[in-house]
Design an enzyme around this catalytic site. Structure first.
Site, PDB file in Angstrom:
ATOM      1  N   TYR A 143      -9.174   0.962  -7.149  1.00  0.00           N
ATOM      2  CA  TYR A 143      -9.404   2.029  -6.168  1.00  0.00           C
ATOM      3  C   TYR A 143     -10.890   2.373  -6.029  1.00  0.00           C
ATOM      4  O   TYR A 143     -11.296   3.057  -5.093  1.00  0.00           O
ATOM      5  CB  TYR A 143      -8.618   3.300  -6.535  1.00  0.00           C
ATOM      6  CG  TYR A 143      -7.117   3.144  -6.441  1.00  0.00           C
ATOM      7  CD1 TYR A 143      -6.538   2.119  -5.699  1.00  0.00           C
ATOM      8  CD2 TYR A 143      -6.273   4.024  -7.083  1.00  0.00           C
ATOM      9  CE1 TYR A 143      -5.171   1.969  -5.617  1.00  0.00           C
ATOM     10  CE2 TYR A 143      -4.887   3.882  -7.001  1.00  0.00           C
ATOM     11  CZ  TYR A 143      -4.345   2.848  -6.268  1.00  0.00           C
ATOM     12  OH  TYR A 143      -2.992   2.697  -6.186  1.00  0.00           O
ATOM     13  N   LYS A 194      -1.466  -7.166 -16.216  1.00  0.00           N
ATOM     14  CA  LYS A 194      -0.987  -8.466 -15.743  1.00  0.00           C
ATOM     15  C   LYS A 194      -1.919  -9.534 -16.318  1.00  0.00           C
ATOM     16  O   LYS A 194      -2.630 -10.228 -15.572  1.00  0.00           O
ATOM     17  CB  LYS A 194      -0.995  -8.513 -14.200  1.00  0.00           C
ATOM     18  CG  LYS A 194       0.086  -7.664 -13.556  1.00  0.00           C
ATOM     19  CD  LYS A 194       1.433  -8.359 -13.457  1.00  0.00           C
ATOM     20  CE  LYS A 194       1.415  -9.464 -12.427  1.00  0.00           C
ATOM     21  NZ  LYS A 194       2.719 -10.191 -12.439  1.00  0.00           N
ATOM     22  N   ASP A 226       4.933  -5.998 -13.808  1.00  0.00           N
ATOM     23  CA  ASP A 226       6.151  -6.212 -13.009  1.00  0.00           C
ATOM     24  C   ASP A 226       7.392  -6.075 -13.886  1.00  0.00           C
ATOM     25  O   ASP A 226       8.386  -5.464 -13.497  1.00  0.00           O
ATOM     26  CB  ASP A 226       6.107  -7.571 -12.297  1.00  0.00           C
ATOM     27  CG  ASP A 226       5.693  -8.719 -13.205  1.00  0.00           C
ATOM     28  OD1 ASP A 226       5.120  -8.464 -14.289  1.00  0.00           O
ATOM     29  OD2 ASP A 226       5.935  -9.890 -12.847  1.00  0.00           O
ATOM     30  N   ASP A 250      -0.332   4.268 -10.962  1.00  0.00           N
ATOM     31  CA  ASP A 250       0.066   4.972  -9.736  1.00  0.00           C
ATOM     32  C   ASP A 250       1.527   4.647  -9.414  1.00  0.00           C
ATOM     33  O   ASP A 250       2.358   5.533  -9.191  1.00  0.00           O
ATOM     34  CB  ASP A 250      -0.870   4.489  -8.613  1.00  0.00           C
ATOM     35  CG  ASP A 250      -0.803   5.377  -7.394  1.00  0.00           C
ATOM     36  OD1 ASP A 250      -0.033   6.352  -7.403  1.00  0.00           O
ATOM     37  OD2 ASP A 250      -1.522   5.091  -6.411  1.00  0.00           O
ATOM     38  N   ASP A 254       5.132   7.082 -10.528  1.00  0.00           N
ATOM     39  CA  ASP A 254       6.043   7.570  -9.476  1.00  0.00           C
ATOM     40  C   ASP A 254       7.458   7.051  -9.711  1.00  0.00           C
ATOM     41  O   ASP A 254       8.436   7.765  -9.505  1.00  0.00           O
ATOM     42  CB  ASP A 254       5.564   7.129  -8.091  1.00  0.00           C
ATOM     43  CG  ASP A 254       4.616   8.149  -7.482  1.00  0.00           C
ATOM     44  OD1 ASP A 254       4.146   9.031  -8.235  1.00  0.00           O
ATOM     45  OD2 ASP A 254       4.344   8.089  -6.271  1.00  0.00           O
TER      46      ASP A 254
END
Ligand code: NAD
Length: 369
Positions: A143, A194, A226, A250, A254
């Site tokens: 980001y 990852k 994942d 993020d 959620d």
């Protein structure tokens, strides 16, 4: 009573002042009954600050936040301020707080109270008793990484670029927080990246593995992001603490939030670096927004903000017993069937914001006897 603990309260807009009113009820009770006192200051943030000072947070308020031992925020925003220029939007006040306080670690617990387990979209037995903590790196990664932007290519195509970048110090400082918090909980930490396809993930895994030698009592595991997403909805109770980068955090926080089924129940904390005395800058806030649709109606659920305050007791002031008492009082109130409209279920008793705050205080009093 002299407190030596400086707490800045920023109720904000919409339901912010209503839910914060119930935290003040808890603070007053603890002051009178547990000898836990704070020097409490209160100020404006968001739309109300814009109305008063022409900015979503005044410099003087920002100074207070930087000096406080902890900041507790309600929520910001509302229709009235939607057409303001970007820099004056209520949310900019919140973003400035996070940025100027250099809050790089975002803590999002996902706790399912037994009484609310049916509200989850997952099967009750998968989530009943769930208590996990997701720690997300908040100021680095894709980001913020450079280069970034959209460029025109000679062949007439356009290219969008963002860069995932982590330096070791960023991984180490969030890693330390994660190990320390795992030590205060179940002692298990899962580091998520990852590393199979990203060099930043390889570095993340190597640094976490090195750090582990400083925290031999913690059980460290590694998981690809994942797989973690899949495991969160398959068997979420396998986790205790998860630490991950900004992007994966993020998404995964959620996802974990939805396991609990209710926005009005979700607390959060954001922590900065420790100074030489070990004190960390810290901001505590509910995950929900200012809920303009119910503001002023005494219908908002104050429990997310009350639970954020419990996090503050635990993480900023090491008042674990008081945090336990408050969390147990919330659990007990729910077990008794008291519900604000957002968590209402068949056969339960519908109560207001203020009645919920009072019920929590009454329950604390009963449990403390
Ligand atoms: P929201 O979280 O305010 O509301 C979403 C829905 O959840 C609404 O139906 C609301 O009534 C309900 N809800 C939220 N909190 C509740 C509570 N404690 N008790 C009962 N019901 C609750 O999100 P939104 O509607 O997308 O945004 C409203 C405003 O809040 C916007 O101005 C937005 O920018 C702002 N916002 C602020 C924050 C923050 O301050 N951290 C976060 C998100 C949104």
């Amino acid at each position: 009573m002299a407190a030596n603990r400086n707490l800045l309260i920023l109720p904000g807009d919409g339901i912010g002042p209503e839910v914060m009113g119930e935290v003040k009820r808890v603070i007053n009770w603890m002051d009178g009954n547990r000898a836990v006192s704070f020097d409490v200051d209160e100020d404006l943030v968001g739309g109300c600050a814009y109305d008063a000072h022409g900015a979503p947070i005044a410099d003087a308020t920002m100074d207070k936040a930087l000096k406080a031992d902890a900041v507790l925020l309600g929520a910001v925003g509302g229709k009235k301020w939607e057409s303001l220029p970007f820099e004056d939007q209520p949310e900019r006040g919140l973003l400035r707080l996070r940025k100027d306080m250099e809050l790089f670690a975002n803590l999002r617990p996902a706790i399912v109270f037994d009484a609310l387990a049916e509200a989850s979209t997952l099967k009750t037995d998968l989530v009943a008793g769930l208590d996990i903590l997701i720690i997300r790196e908040l100021t680095g990664g894709v980001y913020f990484g450079e280069p970034r932007g959209i460029t025109d290519l000679p062949n007439g195509e356009r290219r969008g670029v963002n860069t995932q970048v982590y330096d070791t110090y960023e991984i180490v400082r969030i890693g330390r927080i994660a190990f320390e918090l795992a030590a205060k909980r179940g002692g298990r930490l899962c580091s998520v990246e990852k590393a199979n396809v990203m060099e930043s993930g390889v570095l993340w895994r190597e640094e976490m593995t090195k750090l582990h030698t400083d925290y031999p009592d913690i059980e460290l595991s590694h998981m690809y992001a994942d797989n973690c997403a899949m495991q969160l909805v398959r068997a979420p109770k396998q986790f205790d603490v998860i630490v991950t980068d900004n992007l994966f955090g993020d998404l995964l926080s959620d996802c974990a939030a939805m396991l609990t089924g209710s926005l009005g129940m979700l607390p959060s904390a954001s922590l900065g670096a420790a100074d030489e005395t070990g004190r960390r800058k810290a901001l505590y806030e509910p995950v929900h927004g200012s809920a303009p649709d119910i503001a002023g109606e005494n219908k908002a659920n104050p429990l997310a903000t009350i639970l954020s305050y419990a996090m503050m007791l635990r993480y900023s002031f090491d008042l674990g017993d008081e945090a336990d008492l408050l969390e147990n009082a919330v659990k007990s109130v729910l077990d008794k069937g008291l519900r604000t409209p957002d968590i209402m279920q068949d056969g339960k008793e519908l109560i207001s914001t203020t009645d919920m705050g009072q019920a929590v205080v009454d329950e604390m009093a009963a449990l403390a006897k």
